[in-house]
Design an enzyme around this catalytic site. Structure first.
Site, PDB file in Angstrom:
ATOM      1  N   ASN A  13      11.941  -1.071  -5.705  1.00 15.06           N
ATOM      2  CA  ASN A  13      10.796  -1.744  -4.944  1.00 15.06           C
ATOM      3  C   ASN A  13      10.952  -2.747  -4.214  1.00 15.06           C
ATOM      4  OD1 ASN A  13       9.446   0.478  -6.128  1.00 15.06           O
ATOM      5  ND2 ASN A  13       7.698  -0.542  -6.457  1.00 15.06           N
ATOM      6  N   MET A  44      -0.587  10.782  -8.132  1.00 18.44           N
ATOM      7  CA  MET A  44       0.765  11.126  -8.495  1.00 18.44           C
ATOM      8  C   MET A  44       0.732  12.237  -9.757  1.00 18.44           C
ATOM      9  SD  MET A  44       2.869   9.206  -6.604  1.00 18.44           S
ATOM     10  CE  MET A  44       4.275   9.313  -7.255  1.00 18.44           C
ATOM     11  N   GLU A  51      12.436  -1.987  -1.120  1.00 18.27           N
ATOM     12  CA  GLU A  51      11.504  -1.366  -0.343  1.00 18.27           C
ATOM     13  C   GLU A  51      10.662  -2.684   0.344  1.00 18.27           C
ATOM     14  OE1 GLU A  51       8.883   1.654  -2.225  1.00 18.27           O
ATOM     15  OE2 GLU A  51       7.260   0.081  -2.067  1.00 18.27           O
ATOM     16  N   LYS A 110      14.143   1.167 -11.040  1.00 21.75           N
ATOM     17  CA  LYS A 110      12.636   1.357  -9.892  1.00 21.75           C
ATOM     18  C   LYS A 110      12.126   0.205  -9.432  1.00 21.75           C
ATOM     19  CE  LYS A 110       9.540   3.671  -7.462  1.00 21.75           C
ATOM     20  NZ  LYS A 110       8.253   2.797  -7.486  1.00 21.75           N
ATOM     21  N   GLY A 149      -4.281  11.475 -11.256  1.00 21.55           N
ATOM     22  CA  GLY A 149      -4.541  10.707  -9.833  1.00 21.55           C
ATOM     23  C   GLY A 149      -3.703  11.302  -8.713  1.00 21.55           C
TER      24      GLY A 149
END
Ligand SMILES: NC(=O)C1=CN([C@@H]2O[C@H](COP(=O)(O)OP(=O)(O)OC[C@H]3O[C@@H](n4cnc5c(N)ncnc54)[C@H](O)[C@@H]3O)[C@@H](O)[C@H]2O)C=CC1
Ligand SMILES: O=C(CO)[C@H](O)[C@H](O)COP(=O)(O)O
Length: 308
Positions: free
Chosen positions: A180, A11, A183, A176, A9
């Site tokens: 996020n 990524m 983020e 990660k 997809g």
């Protein structure tokens, strides 16, 4: 190196393309024949199933041994388990599987224990906008497997400084997850600042503010560059962009982990709560507060005009 990429997809195509640009051979498979064909047009060898991909990846050309090297870039959750179930009959201890998606770290630990291959949980940051520059990769799992994949990580990341082994299994997706959460909080902080500027006392051009901040200001960042782009493309008032923010799983995991560790993360939590709030019109708690002010103070109750 010969690399299998499953999941092509937004990524996965970038993982395949950047690997091929660096001279690696890619065998590609996606449930969508169209996605597999797109990778083939870019130079990958197409496979029509996970089993076919494994057969094509015989590993004999590898400089680093006989093992298969396979990168999963499918949606987090059931798709990862389904792909691993299909891969399992073809895997042994020489093989390395990388999960580059946003999987929950505990699930990555479980998968690393269940699979015969070495399992690397790889948090990937940068998104499709980073196709040209490369990603930031946060990787957990066995050191030998990380070392074996370094040439591919060099290619998919911004370069050698764009990836590192965080530690044991789970640590890549753990880092990660927290990324996020940060983020969410940064997005909320920029959002609140621009909201005040929009509602405040001067008639400001938001693109101009963002551009000025991005040139030398303490708060310059890639997210602020994306704010600048948004104001340029949508207008200072964001035009018809709706007051609705989707997603939320990685932020929820961050807050759950913070509660478990008893680490205060009020700003990340607040950003997550604001996101949930954006999906609710006519919040019950606000309606009750409105009515309670009448109860204790005989303050006027604002009524809904549609009577619902
Ligand atoms: N889009 C983004 O900004 C970022 C996404 N990620 C993570 O990367 C992963 C992939 O994300 P995207 O590429 O954006 O998703 P996408 O929806 O664009 O692509 C997923 C691809 O996987 C394929 N697929 C689904 N199940 C499959 C299966 N069982 N076998 C083979 N192929 C299968 C789909 O057909 C699709 O082509 C997710 O875990 C996502 O959370 C991580 C960082 C940034
Ligand atoms: O990982 C990402 C960025 O770093 C992905 O864009 C992810 O989909 C964002 O998470 P959410 O959907 O919770 O906003």
């Amino acid at each position: 190196m010969e690399l299998g990429v499953i999941g092509l997809g937004r990524m996965g195509q970038i993982v395949a393309n950047r690997s091929m640009e660096a001279g690696h051979d890619v065998v590609a498979f996606d449930l969508s024949a169209e996605a597999t064909a797109t990778a083939a047009e870019a130079g990958a060898e197409p496979a029509d199933s996970v089993a076919d991909l494994c057969e094509r990846l015989d590993g004999s050309d590898d400089e680093d041994g006989d093992g298969k090297r396979i990168w999963l870039m499918v949606p987090a959750g059931d798709a990862v388990d389904a792909t691993l179930a299909d891969l399992e009959p073809h895997l042994d201890a020489d093989d390395v599987v990388v999960d580059g998606g946003n999987s929950r770290f505990r699930e990555s630990v479980r998968r690393s224990e269940e699979t015969d291959a070495a399992y690397l949980d790889c948090g990937t940051s940068g998104g499709p906008a980073s196709a040209a520059e490369g990603f930031s990769l946060m990787i957990g799992g066995p050191e030998w497997a990380y070392e074996a994949l370094v040439p591919v990580f060099d290619a998919v990341a911004t370069g050698p400084d764009g990836h590192d082994r965080m530690g044991e299994s789970g640590s890549g997706h753990y880092v990660k997850m927290v990324h996020n959460g940060v983020e969410y909080a940064l997005m909320q902080a920029y959002g609140e600042g621009f909201e005040l500027l929009t509602e405040g006392r001067y008639d400001l051009d938001m693109e101009s503010v963002a551009r000025t901040w991005n040139n030398g200001a303490v708060i310059r960042s890639w997210l602020l560059e994306l704010c600048e782009e948004a104001f340029r493309e949508e207008g200072s008032d964001l035009g018809d962009v709706a007051d609705h923010v989707a997603g939320g799983s990685t932020g929820t995991w961050t807050v759950e982990e913070a509660l478990e560790q008893e680490v205060p993360v009020p700003i990340i939590y607040q950003a997550l709560a604001e996101r949930f709030d954006s999906r609710n019109e006519g919040r019950f708690s606000r309606r009750l507060a409105n009515r309670l002010r009448y109860g204790f103070g005989r303050h006027e109750v604002a009524r809904r005009s549609d009577g619902e």
